[in-house]
Enzyme design. Structure first.
Site, PDB file in Angstrom:
ATOM      1  N   CYS A 161       0.908  -1.198   0.074  1.00 17.91           N
ATOM      2  CA  CYS A 161       0.107  -0.083   0.037  1.00 17.91           C
ATOM      3  C   CYS A 161       0.815   1.186  -0.104  1.00 17.91           C
ATOM      4  O   CYS A 161       1.602   1.296   0.872  1.00 17.91           O
ATOM      5  CB  CYS A 161      -0.866   0.025   1.198  1.00 17.91           C
ATOM      6  N   ARG A 171       0.087   4.609   3.070  1.00 23.27           N
ATOM      7  CA  ARG A 171       0.124   4.378   4.475  1.00 23.27           C
ATOM      8  C   ARG A 171       0.461   5.451   5.310  1.00 23.27           C
ATOM      9  O   ARG A 171       0.317   5.347   6.543  1.00 23.27           O
ATOM     10  CB  ARG A 171       1.001   3.191   4.843  1.00 23.27           C
ATOM     11  N   TRP A 179      -9.192   5.695  -0.011  1.00 22.21           N
ATOM     12  CA  TRP A 179      -9.845   6.275  -1.162  1.00 22.21           C
ATOM     13  C   TRP A 179      -8.914   5.830  -2.518  1.00 22.21           C
ATOM     14  O   TRP A 179      -7.993   5.229  -2.098  1.00 22.21           O
ATOM     15  CB  TRP A 179      -9.780   7.948  -1.062  1.00 22.21           C
ATOM     16  N   GLU A 208      -5.646   3.287 -10.325  1.00 24.84           N
ATOM     17  CA  GLU A 208      -6.259   2.009 -10.029  1.00 24.84           C
ATOM     18  C   GLU A 208      -7.328   1.808 -10.866  1.00 24.84           C
ATOM     19  O   GLU A 208      -7.509   0.702 -11.421  1.00 24.84           O
ATOM     20  CB  GLU A 208      -6.604   2.023  -8.486  1.00 24.84           C
TER      21      GLU A 208
HETATM   22  N1  ARG Z   1      -6.853  -1.725  -7.090  1.00 30.20           N
HETATM   23  C1  ARG Z   1      -8.175  -1.984  -6.449  1.00 30.20           C
HETATM   24  C2  ARG Z   1      -9.325  -1.443  -7.169  1.00 30.20           C
HETATM   25  O1  ARG Z   1      -8.884  -0.936  -7.996  1.00 30.20           O
HETATM   26  C3  ARG Z   1      -8.539  -1.279  -4.890  1.00 30.20           C
HETATM   27  C4  ARG Z   1      -7.547  -1.869  -3.711  1.00 30.20           C
HETATM   28  C5  ARG Z   1      -7.663  -0.617  -2.713  1.00 30.20           C
HETATM   29  N2  ARG Z   1      -7.372   0.472  -3.014  1.00 30.20           N
HETATM   30  C6  ARG Z   1      -7.042   1.659  -2.434  1.00 30.20           C
HETATM   31  N3  ARG Z   1      -6.946   2.927  -3.052  1.00 30.20           N
HETATM   32  N4  ARG Z   1      -7.422   1.380  -0.988  1.00 30.20           N
HETATM   33  O2  ARG Z   1     -10.494  -1.495  -6.953  1.00 30.20           O
END
Ligand code: ARG
Length: 359
Positions: free
Chosen positions: A65, A68, A235, A240
C-alpha cells in the site's frame, strides 16, 4: 497450538502497549488475563484499544500500500457483537455510508466477530461495491474480473441485469449455512460518471466508476487472532481505475476504443497510442472525481505522501517494509522516487492477509 497463540499475543501486546506508552505492569497484567482466557476457552478477546491499534498497525504493515501515511487516521468500527447475516448486512450498509461521507471519503474498517472453533463469518465479495461480469455469446459484458463471483451470485438466486456496470449484491456467510444475499440500495453507492476536461466526446463512452474501494475478502490478523470478515477502505489513487480497472486487457480493455476516438494510429505501436490513450483516460478519472468532490489522489501526490510516511517512520525509529512491485504506480513509475528506491518485503504482523475463497 495454544502455545503459539499465547506467543503471538505476547508479541502483539508488548509492541502495542509500548507504542501506546503503557507500563510494564499493565503489560504483565494484560498477559496474565490473556493467558487465563486462552486456558479456559482456547482463545482470547481484544480490548477496544487493542483492536483499534491492531487494525491501524496492520495498515501500517501493508507492504503493497502506497497510502500508508494515513495509517493512524483509520476509523475503526467494532461490530464484534453481531450475530446474524441481517445485522452484518446492516453494518456493511452503515460502513458504505460512513466511509463515503458524500464524497469526503473516510478511511474505515468494520470488524466482525473473530474466528473461533464455533464460528466463522465471511463476506464473499472481493469489494463491497463491485461491478458484475457476464460471459455472453459476444464476449464478456461488464467487469471480467468479476466473472466467477457473479456466477456464484446467480447460483444463489441473484437476478442478473446484463449491464456494463451492475453493482453486485453483498454475500454474507456464517459457518456452513448457505450464504445470504443483500442488494445494496442505489442511494448508498456514490458513482462518478467520467468526462474529460478537453475531449467532449469522452462522455459518449458512458463510463463511470464507483467512489469507494472497500476490500472485503481479506482477513485481519492481530496477536494470533483472526478476523475473517473485516472490510476496510481508503480512497482511490487515480491509476487504479484509469490504468488498471478500465485499461487492462483482462478488465474493461478500453484503450483501443479511446485511442481510435483520439484519432491515433492504433496499428503502429511506435505511435505510442496506448500511452496517449492511457494518459487521457487517467486525466478523465482525476478530473471527474475532483469535479464531483469525491476524494482521490494522483500517483505523484501519493508517492510524495509515501515519502513522508517513510521519513516519519524513520524518525520514530521504525523501519518501513514494502513490496516494490506493488508500490510503483502503473503509469510513469520512474517519475516517482519509489522506482529508484528498494524496499524490504518482510511481512510484519498485525497485517491483512489473503484467505482461501469460500466458493
Ligand atoms: N485496486 C483496487 C481497485 O481498483 C482497490 C484496492 C484498494 N485501493 C485503495 N486505494 N485503497 O478497485
Amino acid at each position: 497450538m495454544n502455545n503459539d497463540l499465547f506467543k503471538e499475543a505476547k508479541e502483539f501486546i508488548r509492541s502495542c502497549y509500548s507504542e501506546l506508552n503503557k507500563t510494564e505492569q499493565e503489560i504483565e497484567n494484560r498477559l496474565h488475563e490473556i493467558n487465563k482466557q486462552i486456558l479456559s476457552q482456547g482463545f482470547y478477546e481484544h480490548t477496544a484499544v487493542e483492536l483499534e491499534y491492531g487494525a491501524k498497525v496492520a495498515w501500517r504493515n501493508s507492504n503493497r500500500c502506497i497510502g500508508r501515511l494515513f495509517w493512524d487516521q483509520l476509523n475503526v468500527i467494532d461490530k464484534r457483537h453481531l450475530n446474524t447475516e441481517e445485522e452484518m448486512a446492516g453494518a456493511l450498509f452503515e460502513h458504505i455510508e460512513y466511509a463515503t461521507n458524500k464524497g469526503r471519503i473516510r478511511p474505515t474498517i468494520t470488524i466482525f466477530p473473530q474466528k473461533t472453533p464455533n464460528r466463522t463469518v465471511r463476506i464473499w465479495n472481493h469489494q463491497l461495491i463491485r461491478y458484475a461480469g457476464y460471459r455472453t455469446e459476444q464476449g464478456v459484458l461488464g467487469d471480467p474480473g468479476s466473472l466467477a463471483f457473479t456466477e456464484e451470485c446467480i447460483k444463489l438466486g441473484w437476478e442478473p441485469k446484463f449491464g456494463k456496470f451492475d453493482i453486485l449484491p453483498l454475500v454474507i456467510q456464517i459457518n456452513d449455512n448457505s450464504p445470504r444475499l443483500f442488494d445494496i440500495r442505489d442511494h448508498l453507492t456514490l458513482e462518478v460518471p467520467l468526462r474529460h476536461p478537453q475531449y467532449k466526446w469522452f462522455e459518449d463512452l458512458e463510463l463511470k466508476w464507483y467512489g469507494v474501494p472497500i476490500i472485503s475478502e481479506m482477513m485481519l490478523e492481530i496477536g494470533g487472532i483472526t478476523y475473517t470478515a473485516a472490510p476496510f477502505n481508503g480512497w482511490y489513487m487515480g491509476t487504479e481505475i484509469g490504468a488498471r480497472n478500465l485499461a487492462d486487457e483482462s478488465r474493461y480493455n478500453l484503450l483501443p476504443q479511446i485511442g481510435a476516438l483520439m484519432g491515433l494510429d492504433t496499428k503502429s505501436s511506435i505511435s505510442l497510442w496506448k500511452d496517449r490513450a492511457l494518459l487521457e483516460l487517467n486525466t478523465a478519472v482525476l478530473h471527474s472525481f475532483k469535479e464531483d468532490g469525491v476524494s482521490i489522489v494522483d500517483h505523484h501526490t501519493a508517492a510524495q505522501q509515501f515519502k513522508k510516511f517513510e521519513e516519519k517512520e524513520k524518525e520514530i525509529g521504525r523501519s518501513v517494509t514494502g513490496d516494490w512491485t506493488w508500490l510503483i504506480p502503473p503509469m510513469s513509475p520512474a517519475a516517482t522516487h519509489i522506482f529508484h528506491a528498494s524496499y524490504n518485503n518482510e511481512i510484519l504482523k498485525p497485517n491483512y492477509f489473503y484467505q482461501p475463497k469460500p466458493y
